[in-house]
Write an enzyme that holds these catalytic residues in place. Structure first.
Site, PDB file in Angstrom:
ATOM      1  CD  GLU A 265       0.502  -6.674 -10.327  1.00 23.97           C
ATOM      2  OE1 GLU A 265      -0.845  -6.796  -9.585  1.00 23.97           O
ATOM      3  OE2 GLU A 265       0.984  -5.432 -10.084  1.00 23.97           O
TER       4      GLU A 265
ATOM      5  CG  HIS B  99       0.869  -4.137  -1.655  1.00 25.16           C
ATOM      6  ND1 HIS B  99      -0.420  -2.723  -2.620  1.00 25.16           N
ATOM      7  CD2 HIS B  99       0.704  -4.479  -2.658  1.00 25.16           C
ATOM      8  CE1 HIS B  99      -0.119  -2.697  -3.579  1.00 25.16           C
ATOM      9  NE2 HIS B  99       0.334  -3.607  -4.139  1.00 25.16           N
TER      10      HIS B  99
END
Length: 612
Positions: free
Chosen positions: A301, A310
């Site tokens: 995060e 991602h």
């Protein structure tokens, strides 16, 4: 990490294997490379009895560390409810020993922060960029990174951020990220945990009132066995306005180390969790896995907070399940030592590394200075023949290629960052095995951390070529702004008339444009709000470029002619950085296109090869 400032630090280490010992030296040394300079580190190896060697082996290192205070730091923060009891979910024995209170959690988050540093510095080193890394914000205070002493040093500050929301409100199932609302149940649309954390940071004031990066732990997260739900937990990262934030719940924090000496034991503890503790994602059923996933998933995060998306593999996938292998050479239920090649997912993907290389938190004093005028310049796309020219004044650092949203390959520019780059679309399609009907997306990442994606590059080339009655074949650039409103195209006259005047209606946005031809004809786009100004052209003049700022709408614009005259800036100064729209070399501007309603939503230019 054991000392900030001039120091002599002795680490007395024991091992059952010389191989493991050597690897232990390397791993702990990685952690210790971020100590304030200068530091003399002494490693003492006590050989096992079966080697018949009684004299300890000693190695000394001198580590010099210069904190790069000019770079923005990563702040470590803990969000607490208005009525928090300052205790996290933890096994009974840890609660009784005081290892579940706020002070313990502060030490655990501090230790995790330095482990993130060590891991990232090593990854940057392996990728050829030295041990550059983000810095943590530090203050002169009692340091907890070694249980051998607790003297005052520069050490990571942990901010306690109290929210106005009560514990009951934070633990509302509707706010839990993993909550699956029963079918047919209306969504109450309550403020989520990320928004609550952001609000609390803004209310806190400095240093969160300016550009900042924050790793946030939610203290009052709680696992509810009856619902099989981690309440008060969200794993999210991103940003809004000036705050970049990555958040995670505290439900796995009980397994984290409080200091350097506990790192190995926490990554080795194979104790099973009890049914009253969270087994996050079904992968956290032992203490060492809780340690892995808790520290690693929160780093994931933080990666989002540092602008990382991602990735195909590594920490920004689910590679943090192997985070322990970076710091230890033994793993429960594994009979052989863990070597670097066994670390599997515990890495930053090469594309992550390239993004971090140019991140402001990772800058070195020896890096070339950025051109602040174009620091956040937006990349633009220009069809040329069978390719697409990418232009960006900030410089291009990375290009990522995806097929149907799946990463395929990338092109990187670690040494020199071009301001223009030609994408040979047919060559790229062959390289990634493109088939008819697949969507080929190409993302451009700049040195200023801006990103713009050429969506469906194959269709882009097809739809941005048109035959026009007066000028023949012409090309259309990509647009700046959103795609709302109705499409428009304006082709400038080329034979019996010329552009004689442009009326610009603007306020804080660009409301509308009206073009006048010398043959008394005119064409209008957009609305008539704001104030009007006129830009008149002579017979010898023609429009050759636009300077634009755009976000959701086109904020402002400036026209320029072939004689160097400009209309002056018209409109607001919001949106992205100033971007110049001018025809590629060998081409000339012959019109504009975009979308508009009551405002100009988006704008680009139309151009063609210069006619000889």
């Amino acid at each position: 990490m054991a000392e900030r400032g001039k120091a002599n630090q002795n680490l007395n280490l024991q091992s059952q294997s010389p191989i493991i010992k050597r690897h232990s030296h390397q791993s702990i040394g990685q952690c210790l490379t971020h100590i304030s300079s200068p530091n003399e580190l002494t490693f003492t190896f006590n050989p096992p009895h079966h080697l018949n060697q009684t004299t300890p082996a000693t190695t000394k290192f001198l580590v010099n560390y210069l904190p790069l205070l000019q770079n923005p730091p990563l702040h470590l923060a803990i969000l607490v409810a208005a009525d928090s009891d300052f205790v996290i979910d933890a096994p009974t024995e840890k609660r009784k020993s005081g290892d579940a209170g706020l002070e313990s959690v502060k030490e655990k988050l501090r230790c995790a922060g330095y482990l993130w540093q060590a891991f990232t510095a090593e990854q940057m080193h392996r990728n050829g960029f030295g041990r550059r890394v983000f810095r943590l914000y530090e203050e002169w205070q009692p340091d907890t990174m070694s249980n051998q002493e607790t003297s005052l040093r520069e050490t990571a500050k942990i901010y306690i951020i109290r929210t106005k929301y009560t514990k009951e409100e934070l633990l509302d199932p509707d706010r839990a990220q993993q909550y699956k609302r029963p079918p047919g149940t209306p969504n109450p649309k309550k403020k989520d945990l990320f928004a609550i954390f952001m609000e609390a940071l803004r209310d806190y004031g400095p240093p969160f009132d300016r550009q900042c990066y924050v790793a946030g732990l939610i203290l009052d997260s709680h696992y509810d066995p009856a619902m099989d739900l981690i309440r008060g937990h969200a794993a999210l990262g991103g940003g809004a306005d000036h705050i970049r934030l990555g958040i995670f719940g505290s439900h796995l924090t009980h397994a984290w180390p409080r200091c350097l000496e506990q790192v190995v034991s926490c990554f080795q503890d194979d104790t099973n969790i009890t049914q009253d503790l969270a087994n996050d994602n079904g992968e956290s059923y032992t203490w060492w896995k809780c340690c892995n996933i808790g520290i690693g998933a929160m780093l994931h995060e933080v990666g989002h907070a540092l602008t990382l998306p991602h990735s195909k593999s590594g920490i920004m996938s689910r590679g943090y399940n192997n985070l322990n292998r970076t710091f230890t050479v033994k793993e429960p239920h594994r009979n052989t030592p863990v070597l670097p090649q066994d670390e599997n997912g515990a890495h930053w993907h090469r594309c992550d590394v390239m993004r971090l290389r140019f991140h402001p938190c990772f800058r070195l004093a020896t890096d070339p200075s950025n051109d602040h005028d174009y620091k956040h310049a937006y990349p633009t796309f220009w069809p040329v023949d069978d390719s697409v020219l990418v232009k960006c004044m900030a410089g291009i650092s990375l290009i990522e290629v995806k097929l149907d949203d799946q990463f395929q390959t990338h092109f990187e520019f670690p040494d020199e960052q071009p301001h223009e780059w030609r994408l040979q679309i047919d060559h790229i399609k062959k390289q990634v095995g493109w088939k008819n009907g697949q969507r080929l997306d190409i993302a451009i990442i700049t040195t200023g951390q801006e990103e713009h994606t050429l969506v469906d590059a194959h269709s882009f080339l097809e739809t941005h070529r048109n035959l026009y009655p007066d000028i023949g074949l012409a090309l259309k650039s990509g647009t700046l702004g959103s795609s709302g409103g109705s499409k428009f195209e304006v082709i400038f006259p080329k034979s019996n008339a010329h552009v004689s005047k442009v009326r610009i209606n603007s306020g804080i946005f660009l409301d509308g444009l009206k073009f006048y031809w010398s043959n008394k004809k005119n064409v209008s786009i957009g609305g008539k709000g704001g104030s009007a100004s006129k830009f008149e052209l002579t017979k010898r003049e023609k429009l050759v470029s636009l300077m634009v700022k755009a976000g959701i709408y086109v904020d402002g614009i400036e026209f320029k002619t072939n004689l160097g005259r400009t209309s002056g800036w018209r409109g607001g100064m919001g949106g992205c950085e100033l971007t110049v729209l001018s025809a590629p070399e060998g081409h000339e501007m012959v019109g504009i296109h975009g979308t508009a309603g009551s405002l100009i939503d988006s704008i680009g230019i139309i151009y063609r090869p210069v006619q000889h």
